[in-house]
Every structure is written in structure tokens, then in C-alpha cells.
Design an enzyme around this catalytic site. Structure first.
Site, PDB file in Angstrom:
ATOM      1  N   ASP A  17     -36.109   9.614   2.096  1.00  0.00           N
ATOM      2  CA  ASP A  17     -36.110   9.967   0.672  1.00  0.00           C
ATOM      3  C   ASP A  17     -37.433  10.619   0.266  1.00  0.00           C
ATOM      4  OD1 ASP A  17     -35.061  10.156  -1.857  1.00  0.00           O
ATOM      5  OD2 ASP A  17     -35.581   8.100  -2.431  1.00  0.00           O
ATOM      6  N   HIS A  34     -36.779  19.876   1.560  1.00  0.00           N
ATOM      7  CA  HIS A  34     -35.685  19.604   2.510  1.00  0.00           C
ATOM      8  C   HIS A  34     -35.964  20.247   3.863  1.00  0.00           C
ATOM      9  CE1 HIS A  34     -33.492  17.581  -0.516  1.00  0.00           C
ATOM     10  NE2 HIS A  34     -33.190  18.651  -1.235  1.00  0.00           N
ATOM     11  N   LEU A 128     -32.672   7.881  23.711  1.00  0.00           N
ATOM     12  CA  LEU A 128     -32.592   7.521  22.286  1.00  0.00           C
ATOM     13  C   LEU A 128     -31.235   7.914  21.705  1.00  0.00           C
ATOM     14  CD1 LEU A 128     -34.206   6.641  19.636  1.00  0.00           C
ATOM     15  CD2 LEU A 128     -34.486   9.097  19.265  1.00  0.00           C
TER      16      LEU A 128
HETATM   17  C1  IPE Z   1     -30.487   8.391  -0.577  1.00  0.00           C
HETATM   18  O1  IPE Z   1     -31.392   9.084  -1.362  1.00  0.00           O
HETATM   19  C2  IPE Z   1     -29.694   9.337   0.270  1.00  0.00           C
HETATM   20  C3  IPE Z   1     -30.433  10.012   1.316  1.00  0.00           C
HETATM   21  C4  IPE Z   1     -31.690   9.855   1.611  1.00  0.00           C
HETATM   22  C5  IPE Z   1     -29.675  10.938   2.116  1.00  0.00           C
HETATM   23  P1  IPE Z   1     -31.060   9.513  -2.854  1.00  0.00           P
HETATM   24  O2  IPE Z   1     -32.238  10.252  -3.363  1.00  0.00           O
HETATM   25  O3  IPE Z   1     -29.750  10.207  -2.905  1.00  0.00           O
HETATM   26  O4  IPE Z   1     -30.899   8.103  -3.577  1.00  0.00           O
HETATM   27  P2  IPE Z   1     -31.020   7.701  -5.105  1.00  0.00           P
HETATM   28  O5  IPE Z   1     -30.119   8.644  -5.870  1.00  0.00           O
HETATM   29  O6  IPE Z   1     -32.446   7.868  -5.504  1.00  0.00           O
HETATM   30  O7  IPE Z   1     -30.587   6.274  -5.164  1.00  0.00           O
HETATM   31  C1  IPE Z   2     -33.972  12.994   0.260  1.00  0.00           C
HETATM   32  O1  IPE Z   2     -34.864  13.539  -0.642  1.00  0.00           O
HETATM   33  C2  IPE Z   2     -32.988  13.999   0.791  1.00  0.00           C
HETATM   34  C3  IPE Z   2     -31.615  13.834   0.314  1.00  0.00           C
HETATM   35  C4  IPE Z   2     -31.195  12.863  -0.444  1.00  0.00           C
HETATM   36  C5  IPE Z   2     -30.636  14.830   0.718  1.00  0.00           C
HETATM   37  P1  IPE Z   2     -34.473  13.782  -2.157  1.00  0.00           P
HETATM   38  O2  IPE Z   2     -33.854  15.124  -2.283  1.00  0.00           O
HETATM   39  O3  IPE Z   2     -33.667  12.665  -2.681  1.00  0.00           O
HETATM   40  O4  IPE Z   2     -35.905  13.807  -2.855  1.00  0.00           O
HETATM   41  P2  IPE Z   2     -36.298  13.091  -4.220  1.00  0.00           P
HETATM   42  O5  IPE Z   2     -35.926  11.659  -4.082  1.00  0.00           O
HETATM   43  O6  IPE Z   2     -35.517  13.786  -5.298  1.00  0.00           O
HETATM   44  O7  IPE Z   2     -37.761  13.311  -4.330  1.00  0.00           O
HETATM   45 MG    MG Z   3     -34.105  10.887  -3.520  1.00  0.00          MG
END
Ligand code: IPE
Ligand code: IPE
Ligand code: MG
Length: 239
Positions: A17, A34, A128
Site C-alpha cells: 500500500d 504504481h 520461492l
Molecule cells: C489494499 O489497498 C489493496 C492493495 C494493496 C492491492 P487499498 O489502498 O485498496 O486499501 P484501502 O482502500 O486503503 O483499505
Molecule cells: C497500493 O497503493 C496499490 C493498489 C492498491 C493498487 P495505493 O494506490 O492504494 O496508494 P495510496 O494508498 O492511495 O497511497
Molecule cells: Mg492504498
């Protein structure tokens, strides 16, 4: 098995995240986060392998992430092509076995092809076990498992004496051990529908670093902390 071996993390799951916030903090678009995040999959997979992890399961895209803008979703769907295009040969050479959990049939055809190709090309490997969760949601996984079990009962292939171990055979993670350690990056303190069944007795760690800034050093620290924990599984503390 020595006590030291027993304390090692066999199955590590990571909620990757914070890509968007990491990019924003540098004045870049979310997509830049990303891209850096996808590249970090290679760095952390190599580090995890070298640190003795046998199963690494990474949350890449959730069943809820479709709520994001079309532009962001389209960008994310191209990342497996970038990741495996650049590093698949290296993953194979390192002995990694790629696996996928999630409903891949809902992904763009081109993304599906890249993911299935990675699984196919690495299936003979036994190093792995690197699993990517793509269009994955744990509640959906459990519902699908319940449906499959119900069908087996209706068809006379299963009886009603199902126990936890038997139910696990219906989950997408059927060939993996349960999770030992779950790490979430970027400081959020929630599970966001990830591996709800499989983390029943996992240790949890929440680190402030965003996923693109999660380095092998931070991973090493997390694993060291994990090894120092006293896992009791409902029993009594070791004297
Ligand atoms: C969880 O992160 C999903 C992934 C890392 C793929 P999100 O950014 O989607 O989660 P929330 O919305 O903060 O709970
Ligand atoms: C995790 O990073 C990647 C996915 C959920 C696809 P985020 O895109 O959720 O990044 P934040 O949490 O908005 O910073
Ligand atoms: Mg996120």
C-alpha cells in the site's frame, strides 16, 4: 526441526500500500507510484528469497480497486506486462515459481495472457513461491469456496462433516501453508479484505514506509522482529 527453523517465516504476505501517496509526496502522478511499486516487487522478492522466505504472497489489486478512475485501473493493468517483460527470465533463473490468486477472467485479455504465461513458464521451478493477488478479495474467495463445497455435496462428492482443513482445499491458496507474517506498508492499520482465513494465526506488522520505499533493510527488520515474537496458537507461553 531446530527451534530457530521453527521461528522462521515460511509464508510472508504483504499488502503493498501507499503507491499513490508516495508519488504525491514527490509531486508526481499516482501512476508514477504504481510504476515504482511494480519495480519494487522484484527487489523485495529477491530479498525475501535470500532471507529464507518460501512463500511470498503480494496484494496487487483488490476486488474493491475497480472503484478507482478508469485511467488509474488501466495503468495498473499494464504493470504485469512491464514487470514480467523486464524480469521474468531472471525470476525463472532464480527458481521462482509464479502463482496467481484472484479472479483473473475479469481482467483485460492482454493482462490475463501475461499472468498465465508467467505461471506456465515457471511451473517447473521449486524455489520461492511468488504469488500475486490480482482482482482478489478474501470474502469473494470464501464465498466461491462455499459454493464449490455445496456443489460437491449436491453431487455426492463431499459429506457434511467438513472441517477447517477440508475447507482450505476449496480456497485459492489450497497449495500453500497458512500465513506466518502479514506486513502492511504505508501506515494504514487494516486488512482490506486480504487473506482473512489464511491470517487466522499470522503475526501482523504495520510499517510507515510506502510500498515503493519498502527496502530489503526494512524487510530484514520485519523478519527479525517476527522471529522474536512468541507465537502461542492458543496455548500457554513457553517458559
Ligand atoms: C489494499 O489497498 C489493496 C492493495 C494493496 C492491492 P487499498 O489502498 O485498496 O486499501 P484501502 O482502500 O486503503 O483499505
Ligand atoms: C497500493 O497503493 C496499490 C493498489 C492498491 C493498487 P495505493 O494506490 O492504494 O496508494 P495510496 O494508498 O492511495 O497511497
Ligand atoms: Mg492504498
Amino acid at each position: 526441526m531446530s527451534t530457530k527453523e521453527e521461528k522462521k517465516c515460511r509464508h510472508l504476505a504483504i499488502i503493498m500500500d501507499g503507491n499513490g501517496r508516495w508519488a504525491k509526496a514527490q509531486g508526481k502522478p499516482r501512476t508514477a507510484g504504481h510504476l515504482a511499486g511494480a519495480d519494487n516487487v522484484r527487489t523485495i522478492a529477491i530479498a525475501a528469497d535470500q532471507l529464507g522466505v518460501k512463500y511470498l504472497t503480494l496484494y496487487a489489486f483488490s476486488t474493491e480497486n475497480w472503484k478507482r478512475s478508469e485511467q488509474e485501473v488501466n495503468y495498473i493493468m499494464k504493470l504485469p506486462g512491464m514487470l514480467f517483460g523486464k524480469y521474468m527470465q531472471e525470476f525463472i533463473d532464480r527458481g521462482f515459481q509464479l502463482n496467481m490468486i484472484g479472479e483473473l477472467d475479469r481482467l483485460p485479455k492482454e493482462t490475463q495472457k501475461v499472468l498465465y504465461d508467467a505461471v506456465e513458464r515457471s511451473k517447473m521451478n521449486d524455489g520461492l513461491h511468488l504469488t500475486m493477488a490480482v482482482n482478489y478479495g478474501s470474502q469473494r474467495e470464501i464465498v466461491l469456496a462455499a459454493r464449490k463445497y455445496a456443489k460437491d455435496v449436491l453431487e455426492g462428492k463431499a459429506d457434511l462433516n467438513l472441517e477447517a482443513e477440508g475447507f482450505e482445499k476449496y480456497l485459492m491458496t489450497k497449495d500453500m501453508p497458512n500465513v506466518d507474517l502479514l506486513i502492511r506498508t504505508s501506515g494504514e492499520l487494516r486488512i482490506s479484505n486480504y487473506l482473512l482465513w489464511q491470517i487466522a494465526y499470522a503475526e501482523l506488522e504495520f510499517v510507515p514506509e510506502a510500498w515503493p520505499a519498502f527496502t530489503p533493510e526494512v524487510l530484514d527488520r520485519c523478519l527479525a522482529e517476527f522471529e522474536g515474537r512468541d507465537r502461542r496458537f492458543g496455548g500457554v507461553k513457553n517458559e
